[in-house]
Structures are given as C-alpha cells and as structure tokens.
Design a protein around this motif. Structure first.
Motif, PDB file in Angstrom:
ATOM      1  N   SER A 157       9.459   3.949  -2.777  1.00  0.00           N
ATOM      2  CA  SER A 157       9.137   2.528  -2.704  1.00  0.00           C
ATOM      3  C   SER A 157       8.295   2.076  -3.894  1.00  0.00           C
ATOM      4  O   SER A 157       8.532   1.012  -4.469  1.00  0.00           O
ATOM      5  CB  SER A 157       8.413   2.211  -1.391  1.00  0.00           C
ATOM      6  N   HIS A 158       7.327   2.898  -4.275  1.00  0.00           N
ATOM      7  CA  HIS A 158       6.479   2.545  -5.417  1.00  0.00           C
ATOM      8  C   HIS A 158       7.291   2.518  -6.709  1.00  0.00           C
ATOM      9  O   HIS A 158       7.130   1.610  -7.532  1.00  0.00           O
ATOM     10  CB  HIS A 158       5.321   3.538  -5.547  1.00  0.00           C
ATOM     11  N   LEU A 159       8.170   3.490  -6.883  1.00  0.00           N
ATOM     12  CA  LEU A 159       9.014   3.530  -8.086  1.00  0.00           C
ATOM     13  C   LEU A 159       9.915   2.300  -8.159  1.00  0.00           C
ATOM     14  O   LEU A 159      10.119   1.735  -9.248  1.00  0.00           O
ATOM     15  CB  LEU A 159       9.871   4.795  -8.086  1.00  0.00           C
ATOM     16  N   THR A 160      10.444   1.878  -7.019  1.00  0.00           N
ATOM     17  CA  THR A 160      11.297   0.686  -6.989  1.00  0.00           C
ATOM     18  C   THR A 160      10.499  -0.552  -7.384  1.00  0.00           C
ATOM     19  O   THR A 160      10.954  -1.365  -8.199  1.00  0.00           O
ATOM     20  CB  THR A 160      11.889   0.488  -5.580  1.00  0.00           C
ATOM     21  N   SER A 161       9.312  -0.682  -6.830  1.00  0.00           N
ATOM     22  CA  SER A 161       8.452  -1.827  -7.136  1.00  0.00           C
ATOM     23  C   SER A 161       8.075  -1.847  -8.615  1.00  0.00           C
ATOM     24  O   SER A 161       8.124  -2.904  -9.266  1.00  0.00           O
ATOM     25  CB  SER A 161       7.198  -1.769  -6.264  1.00  0.00           C
TER      26      SER A 161
ATOM     27  N   CYS B 104      -2.420  -3.300 -12.994  1.00  0.00           N
ATOM     28  CA  CYS B 104      -3.461  -2.291 -12.764  1.00  0.00           C
ATOM     29  C   CYS B 104      -3.333  -1.669 -11.382  1.00  0.00           C
ATOM     30  O   CYS B 104      -3.543  -0.459 -11.212  1.00  0.00           O
ATOM     31  CB  CYS B 104      -4.847  -2.918 -12.929  1.00  0.00           C
ATOM     32  N   LEU B 105      -2.980  -2.467 -10.375  1.00  0.00           N
ATOM     33  CA  LEU B 105      -2.818  -1.948  -9.016  1.00  0.00           C
ATOM     34  C   LEU B 105      -1.656  -0.959  -8.944  1.00  0.00           C
ATOM     35  O   LEU B 105      -1.757   0.078  -8.279  1.00  0.00           O
ATOM     36  CB  LEU B 105      -2.572  -3.103  -8.043  1.00  0.00           C
ATOM     37  N   LEU B 106      -0.561  -1.270  -9.609  1.00  0.00           N
ATOM     38  CA  LEU B 106       0.585  -0.364  -9.606  1.00  0.00           C
ATOM     39  C   LEU B 106       0.225   0.970 -10.261  1.00  0.00           C
ATOM     40  O   LEU B 106       0.674   2.031  -9.818  1.00  0.00           O
ATOM     41  CB  LEU B 106       1.774  -1.013 -10.323  1.00  0.00           C
ATOM     42  N   ALA B 107      -0.611   0.917 -11.312  1.00  0.00           N
ATOM     43  CA  ALA B 107      -1.085   2.147 -11.951  1.00  0.00           C
ATOM     44  C   ALA B 107      -1.999   2.919 -11.000  1.00  0.00           C
ATOM     45  O   ALA B 107      -1.915   4.156 -10.903  1.00  0.00           O
ATOM     46  CB  ALA B 107      -1.814   1.816 -13.250  1.00  0.00           C
ATOM     47  N   THR B 108      -2.867   2.208 -10.297  1.00  0.00           N
ATOM     48  CA  THR B 108      -3.764   2.832  -9.320  1.00  0.00           C
ATOM     49  C   THR B 108      -2.974   3.509  -8.208  1.00  0.00           C
ATOM     50  O   THR B 108      -3.296   4.631  -7.781  1.00  0.00           O
ATOM     51  CB  THR B 108      -4.699   1.768  -8.713  1.00  0.00           C
ATOM     52  N   MET B 109      -1.921   2.855  -7.746  1.00  0.00           N
ATOM     53  CA  MET B 109      -1.079   3.414  -6.698  1.00  0.00           C
ATOM     54  C   MET B 109      -0.333   4.651  -7.179  1.00  0.00           C
ATOM     55  O   MET B 109      -0.108   5.597  -6.416  1.00  0.00           O
ATOM     56  CB  MET B 109      -0.100   2.351  -6.193  1.00  0.00           C
ATOM     57  N   ALA B 110       0.046   4.665  -8.458  1.00  0.00           N
ATOM     58  CA  ALA B 110       0.697   5.842  -9.022  1.00  0.00           C
ATOM     59  C   ALA B 110      -0.265   7.030  -9.041  1.00  0.00           C
ATOM     60  O   ALA B 110       0.120   8.169  -8.722  1.00  0.00           O
ATOM     61  CB  ALA B 110       1.207   5.548 -10.433  1.00  0.00           C
ATOM     62  N   TYR B 111      -1.519   6.765  -9.402  1.00  0.00           N
ATOM     63  CA  TYR B 111      -2.534   7.828  -9.396  1.00  0.00           C
ATOM     64  C   TYR B 111      -2.761   8.340  -7.980  1.00  0.00           C
ATOM     65  O   TYR B 111      -2.896   9.557  -7.753  1.00  0.00           O
ATOM     66  CB  TYR B 111      -3.844   7.302  -9.986  1.00  0.00           C
TER      67      TYR B 111
END
Length: 320
Positions: A250-254, A120-127
């Motif tokens: 960085s987010h895409l890599t994670s 959920c956090l990774l989705a939030t960071m994408a938004y």
C-alpha cells in the motif's frame, strides 16, 4: 472589465491585485457536468479520510506507529484538498473566476505546506516499514510514541518552513503584466512567469525546496526500500517474504502515484508542457490522490478491515 479592475496604479506603473483562474474548461455546459463530479469527489475524500482517522483512534489494535502515520497522512490529505477543491468547485458556477492576490498567496501557502509535508510523511512511513521488517525485535524501542510524534511534527514543520519561504519569495515579486492563470488553482510556476521583476531568487528557492524536500524524501524512500529488500532476501521463509512485501504494497502504491504525478507536473522540460495535459495531471495530483490514499491503505490491509468489522459490531450491539 476584469483586466481593468485587476490592477492599481503605483506611480508610473500598475500592480496586479488579483488573478483570473481559467479553470478546467470555459464551456458552461461542461462546467455544470464537472460540478457534481468534483463535489462528490471532495465529499468522498473528507468521508474516507475522516473515517480512517476515527477508526484508527477508536480501535486500540490500531494504536501502532504505522497507523499513527497513516492517520497523519489522512489529515494532510484533507487539508491539502480543502485548500483547493472548495474554491475550484464554487468557481465552476461562476462566469468570472477571480481570486485576490492575497487569497492566491494563502491558497498556495497551505497547498505547498501540505504537499511538502506529505513528501516528508511518506519518507517517514518508509523508514517505519524498514524498522518493522529489518529490526523487528527493536521496533517498539526505536519507534516509541514520542519519537513517532516528533517525526510527524518534523514533517509538518519542514513543510511549513519551506512553504513559507516559497510563498514569500514568489509573492514578493512585482507583478504588472498578465494575470490569467490557465489552471484551476494558483499555479506558482505560471505566476512566477508573470513577474515583471527578476524571478531568479524565487526560482532558486523552488529548486532548493525540490532538492531538499522532494528529492531528499524520495532518496530516503529509495534507501529504506533498498534495506527492506536486503532484509527480505535474507529471510528463509517464503511466507515471511510474501508477508513483508504485502506489508509494503500500500505504501509503495501511494508513493508511486504521488511522485510519478508530482514529477510529471514539476520536473518536465518546459518545451514538453501542454497546458491541457498539465491540467489533467494536476487533477490527479491534487484531487484524485487524496481520495485514493485511504482506500489504498484500507483495501489491502487486513487489520483495518477487521477493525472496521469490530466497530460495526460494537455500534450494532453485537458480540465481538
């Protein structure tokens, strides 16, 4: 001996009271080699993630939504690692790697909570990335501190809810048969297969959690990056495009590391399962990624590097 002490009589049946974890290897010398390696990895995980949290808290330049979510991710990674690695490392020095039924349920609950919250956090960071790139003028208004706090809390609460439902549904089953888990942690997929009662409901709950949290978060990420790509392609400046894509790197890599390994563990057909391969993937998923995340967000981030230099100068009493 372990087999006889691992069950209690319940009328005409026996009930499993503990599980036996086989760990990464049953070779004594190899376990002694693994001990300093994984202990070192855990120490690095704690150090790097705690260091990143403290740096973000101490430097006012990093008091933005993006870094708030990064610090939340670091806290989640610390909790996720701590639910599994300390016991795994201590088991490397034991000949009998036994874990009680209750301890196994608690380990799974905390691990699943943090793992689902991370989705959920990774989705939030994408938004957050989408708003920053697609609506820069409204970014401060949309991603207000209160809203960011609610999103982070929502990610944690979603993980908590689904983890609680999963834990109750899986560990309320009747276990009377095998109790040997061929892994270094309480692998719920193996545990459910040991059940002497019908696991249909538990399997449905697992499926629903995968759909709503796993695939739901992944869909949000894909949708956000679809809008990000559309926004970037509208930019006239090549420099602006390059900066936008570097911001997302960085987010895409994670995300890639997390979902590729997660899908490899939980979404492969059972006919393709190799327990040794699954152990290797689990090590990467459970142990390596929480260590890598703070590096991913630090090494490619100019603002974090500059903040680190400022804090070092401040600690040394040098002019900023």
């Amino acid at each position: 001996m372990a087999e006889s002490r691992s069950r209690e009589w319940d009328g005409n049946h026996t009930t499993v009271t503990l599980f036996v974890l086989l760990g990464l290897s049953d070779e004594g010398q190899l376990q002694l080699v693994f001990f300093p390696i994984f202990l070192g990895i855990y120490i690095l995980t704690l150090t790097w993630n705690l260091g990143l949290i403290l740096l973000i808290k101490m430097d006012s330049h990093l008091h933005t939504p993006m870094y708030f979510f990064i610090s939340s991710l670091s806290f989640t990674d610390i909790s996720y690692s701590s639910s599994i690695i300390p016991r795994m490392v201590s088991d490397l020095l034991k000949s009998k790697k036994e874990i009680s039924f209750l301890a196994c349920a608690i380990q799974y609950f905390v691990g699943a909570w943090m793992g689902l919250a991370e989705c959920c956090l990774l989705a939030t960071m994408a938004y957050d990335q989408y708003v920053a790139i697609g609506n820069p003028l409204l970014y401060s208004a949309i991603m207000a501190p209160g809203f960011c706090g609610k999103m982070a809390s929502g990610a944690s609460m979603s993980g908590f809810f689904w983890s609680l439902v999963l834990t109750v549904s899986c560990f309320h089953l009747y276990y009377c048969g095998p109790n040997i888990i061929e892994n270094f942690f309480c692998d719920v997929l193996q545990i459910i297969s040991f059940s002497c009662s019908n696991p249909f409901f538990s399997q449905i709950v697992l499926l629903l959690s995968a759909v709503f949290v796993g695939f739901g978060s992944f869909f949000v990420i894909l949708l956000s990056y679809g809008f990000i790509t559309a926004s970037v392609l509208k930019m006239a400046s090549v420099k602006g495009r390059s900066k936008a894509f570097s911001t997302c790197a960085s987010h895409l890599t994670s995300v890639t590391l997390y979902y590729v390994t997660g899908f490899s563990v939980y979404m492969r057909p059972s006919s393709n399962h190799s327990l040794e391969q699954e152990k290797v993937i689990s090590v990467f998923y459970v142990i390596i990624i929480p260590m890598l995340n703070p590096l991913i967000y630090s090494l490619w981030n100019k603002e974090i590097k500059e903040a680190l230099k400022r804090e070092i100068k401040r600690a040394m009493g040098l002019p900023q």
